[in-house]
Design an enzyme around this catalytic site. Structure first.
Site, short mmCIF file in Angstrom:
data_model
loop_
_atom_site.label_atom_id
_atom_site.label_comp_id
_atom_site.label_asym_id
_atom_site.label_seq_id
_atom_site.Cartn_x
_atom_site.Cartn_y
_atom_site.Cartn_z
N GLN A 24 0.79 -1.13 0.34
CA GLN A 24 -0.15 -0.26 0.08
C GLN A 24 0.57 0.93 0.24
O GLN A 24 0.55 1.81 -0.93
CB GLN A 24 -0.62 0.56 1.37
CG GLN A 24 -1.91 1.33 1.63
CD GLN A 24 -3.17 1.49 2.35
OE1 GLN A 24 -3.12 2.26 2.41
NE2 GLN A 24 -3.09 -0.17 3.30
N GLU A 146 1.58 -1.76 8.23
CA GLU A 146 0.71 -1.00 8.72
C GLU A 146 0.93 0.11 10.20
O GLU A 146 1.06 0.65 10.73
CB GLU A 146 -0.56 -0.50 8.09
CG GLU A 146 -2.07 0.62 8.98
CD GLU A 146 -1.34 1.67 8.64
OE1 GLU A 146 -1.54 2.17 6.95
OE2 GLU A 146 -1.27 2.87 8.76
N ASP A 175 0.71 4.02 6.07
CA ASP A 175 1.17 3.28 4.59
C ASP A 175 0.75 4.60 3.98
O ASP A 175 2.01 4.81 2.83
CB ASP A 175 0.20 2.18 4.25
CG ASP A 175 0.59 0.95 4.93
OD1 ASP A 175 1.91 0.58 4.91
OD2 ASP A 175 -0.29 0.21 4.65
N GLY A 253 -7.63 20.07 20.50
CA GLY A 253 -7.15 21.74 20.24
C GLY A 253 -8.05 22.55 21.81
O GLY A 253 -8.60 21.78 22.40
N GLY A 254 -7.59 23.75 21.97
CA GLY A 254 -8.24 24.43 22.61
C GLY A 254 -9.61 24.46 22.52
O GLY A 254 -10.54 24.91 23.50
N1 COA Z 1 12.17 -9.58 -9.65
C1 COA Z 1 13.14 -10.81 -8.84
N2 COA Z 1 12.37 -10.50 -6.92
C2 COA Z 1 11.54 -9.39 -6.80
C3 COA Z 1 10.99 -8.54 -7.79
C4 COA Z 1 11.29 -9.11 -8.84
N3 COA Z 1 10.75 -8.27 -9.99
N4 COA Z 1 10.30 -8.34 -6.98
C5 COA Z 1 10.47 -8.85 -5.57
N5 COA Z 1 11.74 -9.58 -5.61
C6 COA Z 1 12.17 -10.20 -3.90
C7 COA Z 1 13.11 -8.88 -3.82
O1 COA Z 1 14.36 -8.89 -4.07
C8 COA Z 1 12.86 -9.45 -1.97
O2 COA Z 1 13.85 -10.62 -2.22
P1 COA Z 1 15.09 -11.04 -1.15
O3 COA Z 1 14.37 -10.75 0.25
O4 COA Z 1 15.54 -12.41 -1.26
O5 COA Z 1 15.49 -9.64 -0.92
C9 COA Z 1 11.54 -10.12 -1.97
O6 COA Z 1 11.01 -10.63 -3.33
C10 COA Z 1 10.59 -9.83 -0.95
O7 COA Z 1 10.93 -8.49 -1.02
P2 COA Z 1 10.25 -7.65 0.17
O8 COA Z 1 9.59 -6.13 0.33
O9 COA Z 1 11.06 -8.08 1.10
O10 COA Z 1 8.78 -8.81 0.35
P3 COA Z 1 7.80 -9.39 1.85
O11 COA Z 1 6.92 -9.82 1.86
O12 COA Z 1 9.71 -9.76 3.01
O13 COA Z 1 8.13 -7.62 2.86
C11 COA Z 1 7.44 -5.59 3.57
C12 COA Z 1 6.82 -7.22 2.94
C13 COA Z 1 6.00 -5.15 3.01
C14 COA Z 1 7.26 -6.31 5.32
C15 COA Z 1 8.26 -5.32 3.50
O14 COA Z 1 8.90 -4.66 1.70
C16 COA Z 1 8.70 -3.82 4.00
O15 COA Z 1 8.82 -3.80 5.56
N6 COA Z 1 9.39 -3.02 3.16
C17 COA Z 1 8.87 -1.35 3.53
C18 COA Z 1 7.81 -1.07 4.17
C19 COA Z 1 6.46 -1.03 4.02
O16 COA Z 1 6.47 -0.30 1.93
N7 COA Z 1 5.74 -1.94 4.65
C20 COA Z 1 4.06 -1.93 3.86
C21 COA Z 1 2.93 -1.19 3.24
S1 COA Z 1 2.51 -1.58 3.18
#
Ligand code: COA
Length: 421
Positions: A24, A146, A175, A253-254
């Site tokens: 998001q 979030e 988010d 607020g106030g």
């Molecule tokens: N091709 C190949 N690999 C891909 C890819 C693509 N097109 N797109 C994503 N990936 C891989 C990434 O490189 C990563 O690999 P790695 O762990 O080996 O480096 C893997 O997919 C997972 O990506 P990631 O973003 O780490 O997903 P996750 O499910 O582990 O975590 C979140 C999800 C949201 C918790 C994390 O991305 C995060 O903390 N983001 C920052 C804060 C945020 O935006 N939070 C969400 C708010 S809605």
């Protein structure tokens, strides 16, 4: 752009965004930039895509509303950025675009081989914008969603009632709030690039955004050292601890405010109205609720005198509002300049014609889902109209984008056979 805009120019026409966002926070940012005219190229993993495509589905095998409502006006290319051919395409995209936006877990882009240093080598004008859960510090490596941001940014500890647990809010301040901040950082960096010729890194951390949105509570934390917070429901009969307490529905607020019941509250969970007892309209409010005697009574005549009795005052207001619907209360108080607002349900908001008229709520048609409602651009610009277009299907624009990047049909076929796209 579709024909509906009649060729109108938009603020970010010509800006190309390499969109590595998912879930998001990041998609909120890039959707906003797309609404302002940017060409947003969403990079998704082949066969999988943004995980939200399949989350909270209401219809089988159809992109979820979660996805469609965050990815309007974008193009989708599938790319395995961990394969050699995929990396070559990504390099071409970095050359081609003005802004790279990502919200991966910390370090993911570096692990793909695209560190900030490497990106600058490929394209020194690139603006590299990230959402992360935390800024540099003890938590910087953590993954964040979030509600984690709401809890670590000060929102949960200050939301809810004094005798209940911390509460998260329904609005996605961690988010969507962070996505909005990131969008501002990006357009500011684009503006600076006009003079410097250089790109830069832009970081918006979710904890920082939530804390920023909770600034009045940081204000109150410091006021607490100098005595009780008199506008909080804990004053004068409750107790204050070392940290800002939860203030229920107090206004912050106030001008004291509270949510009071209206006619029908027994069965309708949203038959309530928020009323603010602004000092300037105190006399009018007293007359409206039939308490004319409070106008001159020294126990009620000044804001200071009223504060210790604020619960009794709102109980009395409620005895009046309970005899009217929330809309009757609005009709009675609005002409008197008394600040108040009905508690509107999502159903009421979805059906509100004025929000449709301004494009704040929009109906969109989708090839596999049919018609659905979404929020439109909340920012209205007189010279940059927004048209909300449906979200892309997974990989819908892969060939089109690869051709634009200069790849030939044979290369595209080879990349597809390799699983790189
Ligand atoms: N091709 C190949 N690999 C891909 C890819 C693509 N097109 N797109 C994503 N990936 C891989 C990434 O490189 C990563 O690999 P790695 O762990 O080996 O480096 C893997 O997919 C997972 O990506 P990631 O973003 O780490 O997903 P996750 O499910 O582990 O975590 C979140 C999800 C949201 C918790 C994390 O991305 C995060 O903390 N983001 C920052 C804060 C945020 O935006 N939070 C969400 C708010 S809605």
């Amino acid at each position: 752009m579709s024909d509906a805009l009649n060729g109108a120019v938009r603020a970010l026409d010509g800006v190309r965004i390499l969109d590595f966002t998912h879930v998001q926070s990041g998609p909120t940012c890039t959707q906003l930039l797309a609404w302002f005219g940017a060409d947003v190229i969403k990079v998704e993993r082949p066969g999988v895509g943004d995980p939200t495509r399949g989350q909270l589905r209401d219809l089988p095998d159809v992109d979820s509303l979660y996805f469609t409502m965050l990815n309007h006006n974008k193009r989708s290319i599938t790319l395995n950025t961990k394969s050699e051919k995929g990396k070559a395409v990504l390099e071409r995209l970095v050359e081609h675009c003005d802004v790279l936006v990502e919200n991966f877990a910390p370090g993911a882009l570096d692990r793909m081989g695209f560190s900030w240093e490497r990106i600058q080598e490929i394209n020194p004008r690139m603006i590299y914008a990230s959402v992360k859960g935390f800024g540099p510090g003890p938590y910087e490596d953590l993954k964040v969603y979030e509600n984690v941001a709401q809890c670590t940014g000060g929102s949960a500890s200050t939301t809810g009632f004094d005798d209940g647990p911390p509460m998260v809010t329904g609005s996605q301040i961690g988010d969507t709030g962070t996505g909005l901040n990131l969008a501002l950082g990006i357009v500011t960096a684009l503006y600076q690039r006009e003079r410097s010729g250089r790109g830069q890194r832009v970081l918006a951390a979710m904890q920082d955004t939530v804390l920023n949105l909770c600034r009045v509570k940081l204000r109150d934390q410091q006021r607490l050292a100098h005595g009780p917070l008199k506008e909080y429901p804990q004053y004068p009969n409750g107790t204050f601890g070392e940290a800002v307490p939860r203030a229920g529905n107090a206004s912050g607020g106030g001008q004291p405010g509270w949510i009071v019941k209206c006619k029908g509250w027994e069965t309708d969970p949203n038959a309530y109205v928020y009323v603010i007892t602004q000092a300037a309209i105190w006399g009018k409010l007293c007359k409206a609720i039939g308490k004319d005697e409070w106008i001159e009574d020294p126990d009620f005549a000044t804001p200071e005198a009223r504060l210790p009795k604020i619960e009794h005052i709102f109980d009395t207001i409620e005895a009046w509002t309970k005899t009217r619907t929330k809309f009757d209360v609005m009709a009675a108080l609005n002409p008197l300049g008394i600040p108040c607002g009905p508690i509107l349900s999502m159903k009421e908001l979805a059906e509100e014609p004025s929000l449709r008229a301004t494009g704040t709520v929009v109906e969109v048609d989708h090839p596999t889902r049919g018609k659905y409602l979404t929020v439109g651009n909340p920012i209205k610009m007189s010279d940059s109209p927004t048209e909300v277009l449906r979200s892309p299907l997974l990989g819908e624009h892969t060939d089109e984008i690869l051709h634009e990047l200069g790849f030939g049909d044979n290369e595209i076929t080879a990349a597809r056979e390799d699983g790189a796209i």
